[in-house]
Design a protein around this motif. Structure first.
Motif, PDB file in Angstrom:
ATOM      1  N   ARG A  14     -60.682 -36.680 -44.194  1.00 14.16           N
ATOM      2  CA  ARG A  14     -60.751 -35.462 -44.706  1.00 14.16           C
ATOM      3  C   ARG A  14     -59.758 -35.505 -45.915  1.00 14.16           C
ATOM      4  NH1 ARG A  14     -62.838 -31.630 -40.058  1.00 14.16           N
ATOM      5  NH2 ARG A  14     -65.122 -31.864 -40.264  1.00 14.16           N
ATOM      6  N   PRO A  15     -58.545 -35.302 -45.573  1.00 20.26           N
ATOM      7  CA  PRO A  15     -57.411 -35.145 -46.561  1.00 20.26           C
ATOM      8  C   PRO A  15     -57.358 -36.458 -47.575  1.00 20.26           C
ATOM      9  CG  PRO A  15     -56.476 -35.034 -44.364  1.00 20.26           C
ATOM     10  CD  PRO A  15     -57.815 -35.163 -44.047  1.00 20.26           C
ATOM     11  N   ASN A  62     -41.030 -31.211 -47.031  1.00 25.33           N
ATOM     12  CA  ASN A  62     -41.813 -31.840 -45.989  1.00 25.33           C
ATOM     13  C   ASN A  62     -42.438 -31.044 -45.234  1.00 25.33           C
ATOM     14  OD1 ASN A  62     -40.573 -34.367 -46.741  1.00 25.33           O
ATOM     15  ND2 ASN A  62     -38.510 -33.876 -45.801  1.00 25.33           N
ATOM     16  N   LEU A  63     -43.434 -30.020 -45.859  1.00 29.26           N
ATOM     17  CA  LEU A  63     -44.231 -29.295 -45.329  1.00 29.26           C
ATOM     18  C   LEU A  63     -44.940 -30.008 -44.176  1.00 29.26           C
ATOM     19  CD1 LEU A  63     -45.815 -26.668 -44.671  1.00 29.26           C
ATOM     20  CD2 LEU A  63     -46.970 -27.497 -46.523  1.00 29.26           C
ATOM     21  N   THR A  64     -45.176 -29.791 -43.000  1.00 31.41           N
ATOM     22  CA  THR A  64     -46.100 -30.539 -42.017  1.00 31.41           C
ATOM     23  C   THR A  64     -47.091 -30.005 -41.544  1.00 31.41           C
ATOM     24  OG1 THR A  64     -44.099 -32.006 -41.441  1.00 31.41           O
ATOM     25  CG2 THR A  64     -45.781 -31.923 -40.079  1.00 31.41           C
ATOM     26  N   MET A  65     -48.195 -30.366 -41.659  1.00 32.06           N
ATOM     27  CA  MET A  65     -49.654 -29.826 -40.964  1.00 32.06           C
ATOM     28  C   MET A  65     -50.223 -30.750 -40.104  1.00 32.06           C
ATOM     29  SD  MET A  65     -51.051 -28.218 -44.651  1.00 32.06           S
ATOM     30  CE  MET A  65     -51.940 -26.931 -43.913  1.00 32.06           C
ATOM     31  N   PHE A  66     -50.841 -30.025 -39.071  1.00 34.03           N
ATOM     32  CA  PHE A  66     -51.747 -30.986 -38.159  1.00 34.03           C
ATOM     33  C   PHE A  66     -53.272 -30.558 -38.092  1.00 34.03           C
ATOM     34  CE2 PHE A  66     -49.120 -27.741 -35.945  1.00 34.03           C
ATOM     35  CZ  PHE A  66     -50.091 -27.232 -35.019  1.00 34.03           C
ATOM     36  N   GLU A  67     -53.720 -29.634 -38.852  1.00 30.53           N
ATOM     37  CA  GLU A  67     -55.117 -29.348 -38.761  1.00 30.53           C
ATOM     38  C   GLU A  67     -55.899 -29.564 -40.235  1.00 30.53           C
ATOM     39  OE1 GLU A  67     -58.673 -28.366 -37.560  1.00 30.53           O
ATOM     40  OE2 GLU A  67     -57.101 -27.786 -36.170  1.00 30.53           O
ATOM     41  N   SER A  68     -56.956 -30.575 -40.158  1.00 35.78           N
ATOM     42  CA  SER A  68     -57.461 -31.270 -41.132  1.00 35.78           C
ATOM     43  C   SER A  68     -58.078 -30.304 -42.071  1.00 35.78           C
ATOM     44  CB  SER A  68     -58.431 -32.420 -40.767  1.00 35.78           C
ATOM     45  OG  SER A  68     -59.673 -31.867 -40.034  1.00 35.78           O
ATOM     46  N   GLY A  69     -58.715 -29.454 -41.625  1.00 35.08           N
ATOM     47  CA  GLY A  69     -59.512 -28.451 -42.535  1.00 35.08           C
ATOM     48  C   GLY A  69     -58.419 -27.668 -43.382  1.00 35.08           C
ATOM     49  N   ALA A  70     -57.261 -27.250 -42.565  1.00 35.72           N
ATOM     50  CA  ALA A  70     -56.091 -26.450 -43.469  1.00 35.72           C
ATOM     51  C   ALA A  70     -55.625 -27.583 -44.367  1.00 35.72           C
ATOM     52  CB  ALA A  70     -55.187 -26.087 -42.235  1.00 35.72           C
ATOM     53  N   MET A  71     -55.358 -28.821 -43.960  1.00 34.13           N
ATOM     54  CA  MET A  71     -54.842 -29.854 -45.115  1.00 34.13           C
ATOM     55  C   MET A  71     -55.578 -29.516 -46.264  1.00 34.13           C
ATOM     56  SD  MET A  71     -54.136 -33.238 -42.615  1.00 34.13           S
ATOM     57  CE  MET A  71     -53.500 -32.686 -41.211  1.00 34.13           C
ATOM     58  N   VAL A  72     -57.029 -29.655 -46.139  1.00 28.64           N
ATOM     59  CA  VAL A  72     -57.905 -29.878 -47.374  1.00 28.64           C
ATOM     60  C   VAL A  72     -57.672 -28.411 -48.132  1.00 28.64           C
ATOM     61  CG1 VAL A  72     -60.123 -29.616 -47.904  1.00 28.64           C
ATOM     62  CG2 VAL A  72     -59.711 -31.321 -46.070  1.00 28.64           C
ATOM     63  N   GLN A  73     -57.681 -27.216 -47.530  1.00 30.19           N
ATOM     64  CA  GLN A  73     -57.575 -26.240 -48.301  1.00 30.19           C
ATOM     65  C   GLN A  73     -56.277 -25.745 -48.882  1.00 30.19           C
ATOM     66  OE1 GLN A  73     -60.299 -24.200 -48.703  1.00 30.19           O
ATOM     67  NE2 GLN A  73     -59.169 -23.325 -50.334  1.00 30.19           N
ATOM     68  N   TRP A 101     -65.872 -24.239 -42.647  1.00 32.06           N
ATOM     69  CA  TRP A 101     -65.579 -23.884 -41.502  1.00 32.06           C
ATOM     70  C   TRP A 101     -66.701 -24.358 -40.244  1.00 32.06           C
ATOM     71  CZ3 TRP A 101     -62.944 -18.322 -41.769  1.00 32.06           C
ATOM     72  CH2 TRP A 101     -61.652 -18.561 -42.627  1.00 32.06           C
ATOM     73  N   PHE A 102     -67.867 -24.100 -40.842  1.00 27.39           N
ATOM     74  CA  PHE A 102     -69.039 -24.507 -39.793  1.00 27.39           C
ATOM     75  C   PHE A 102     -68.955 -26.160 -39.633  1.00 27.39           C
ATOM     76  CE2 PHE A 102     -73.058 -26.757 -39.696  1.00 27.39           C
ATOM     77  CZ  PHE A 102     -73.847 -26.110 -39.045  1.00 27.39           C
ATOM     78  N   ALA A 103     -68.440 -26.868 -40.571  1.00 25.48           N
ATOM     79  CA  ALA A 103     -68.426 -28.350 -40.248  1.00 25.48           C
ATOM     80  C   ALA A 103     -67.413 -28.639 -39.241  1.00 25.48           C
ATOM     81  CB  ALA A 103     -68.082 -28.955 -41.619  1.00 25.48           C
ATOM     82  N   GLU A 104     -66.465 -27.764 -38.936  1.00 28.22           N
ATOM     83  CA  GLU A 104     -65.380 -28.306 -37.914  1.00 28.22           C
ATOM     84  C   GLU A 104     -65.793 -27.438 -36.526  1.00 28.22           C
ATOM     85  OE1 GLU A 104     -62.674 -30.353 -35.657  1.00 28.22           O
ATOM     86  OE2 GLU A 104     -63.634 -30.736 -37.750  1.00 28.22           O
ATOM     87  N   ILE A 165     -66.853 -32.560 -48.355  1.00 31.82           N
ATOM     88  CA  ILE A 165     -65.825 -33.482 -47.593  1.00 31.82           C
ATOM     89  C   ILE A 165     -66.103 -33.203 -46.245  1.00 31.82           C
ATOM     90  CG2 ILE A 165     -63.458 -34.141 -47.331  1.00 31.82           C
ATOM     91  CD1 ILE A 165     -63.220 -34.088 -50.613  1.00 31.82           C
ATOM     92  N   MET A 166     -65.773 -31.787 -46.121  1.00 31.39           N
ATOM     93  CA  MET A 166     -65.843 -31.330 -44.498  1.00 31.39           C
ATOM     94  C   MET A 166     -66.940 -31.458 -43.777  1.00 31.39           C
ATOM     95  SD  MET A 166     -62.732 -29.734 -43.933  1.00 31.39           S
ATOM     96  CE  MET A 166     -63.057 -28.603 -42.375  1.00 31.39           C
ATOM     97  N   LEU A 167     -68.011 -31.229 -44.476  1.00 38.86           N
ATOM     98  CA  LEU A 167     -69.276 -31.689 -43.665  1.00 38.86           C
ATOM     99  C   LEU A 167     -69.544 -33.346 -43.628  1.00 38.86           C
ATOM    100  CD1 LEU A 167     -72.223 -29.392 -44.866  1.00 38.86           C
ATOM    101  CD2 LEU A 167     -71.601 -29.919 -42.705  1.00 38.86           C
ATOM    102  N   GLY A 168     -68.971 -34.008 -44.912  1.00 38.90           N
ATOM    103  CA  GLY A 168     -69.355 -35.566 -44.692  1.00 38.90           C
ATOM    104  C   GLY A 168     -68.543 -35.947 -43.347  1.00 38.90           C
ATOM    105  N   TYR A 169     -67.312 -35.686 -42.930  1.00 38.75           N
ATOM    106  CA  TYR A 169     -66.757 -36.395 -42.118  1.00 38.75           C
ATOM    107  C   TYR A 169     -67.630 -35.952 -40.634  1.00 38.75           C
ATOM    108  CZ  TYR A 169     -64.067 -37.423 -38.000  1.00 38.75           C
ATOM    109  OH  TYR A 169     -63.613 -37.869 -36.864  1.00 38.75           O
TER     110      TYR A 169
END
Length: 207
Positions: A14-15, A62-73, A101-104, A165-169
């Protein structure tokens, strides 16, 4: 530079796909997906639940993220300049958020449970009844997407957005874990998404 720690065919698509759509510089760091490494202190310091992906924005301390939907937004809001999402506060943006959000949260959940079930209870220990129940939940989601796409090419306002993109994955997962073909509108949508140059580059970069 956007650094994405990723395993092929997982949610890091996604990202990575979004970076390609936005023309952002990014770098992929392959991750050892063994249970031992994912349980290590090194990896848990980056993702506390031992999953992938992890994204680091070196442009933002060096902001670090570990949730794909949050990365996209986050990438959209910081670098998108209004691209690939409707204007916040509009009805179109509400629909964009709903499908993202539905996608995930709704669609990917039963598919992910199938993956986990097959990994934790392989071969004769697998429960076909449990897997079929998860498939049925995913089928309801596929039907909802199919109905929404009958008169349009993309899921929000007939315009490609990060919700696609969210739905595609998640549809990628459905093609792997549902035994039947995708319904017509979803299949056409999937073909439309997978022929986008950014998708081809993103998937090619992760294999």
């Amino acid at each position: 530079m956007i650094e994405i720690h990723h395993v092929p065919a997982t949610r890091g698509v996604r990202p990575i796909w979004l970076c390609e759509e936005l023309g952002l510089d990014y770098e992929i760091h392959p991750v050892d997906f063994s249970a031992e490494y994912r349980a290590s202190k090194e990896w848990r310091a980056m993702n506390p639940v031992g999953k992938v992906p992890v994204m680091i924005d070196t442009n933002a301390d060096n902001l670090t993220m570990f949730e794909s939907g949050a990365m996209v937004q986050y990438l959209l809001d910081r670098y998108g300049s209004g691209r690939l999402q409707p204007a916040p506060g509009t009805p179109e943006h509400a629909k964009y958020l709903q499908w993202s959000w539905f996608a995930e949260a709704t669609f990917a959940r039963p598919l992910g449970e199938i993956v986990n079930h097959l990994r934790e209870f392989p071969d004769e220990r697998s429960s076909e009844a449990a897997i079929e129940e998860m498939r049925n939940r995913a089928r309801l989601c596929v039907t909802a997407v199919n109905d929404a796409l009958k008169d349009c090419d993309y899921i929000v306002n007939n315009t490609f957005s990060a919700a696609d993109i969210m739905l595609g994955y998640t549809i990628m997962l459905a093609t792997k874990y549902l035994p039947e073909p995708l319904p017509p509108a979803v299949n056409e949508y999937w073909l439309r998404l997978t022929t986008r140059a950014a998708y081809v580059e993103a998937v090619g970069a992760t294999t």
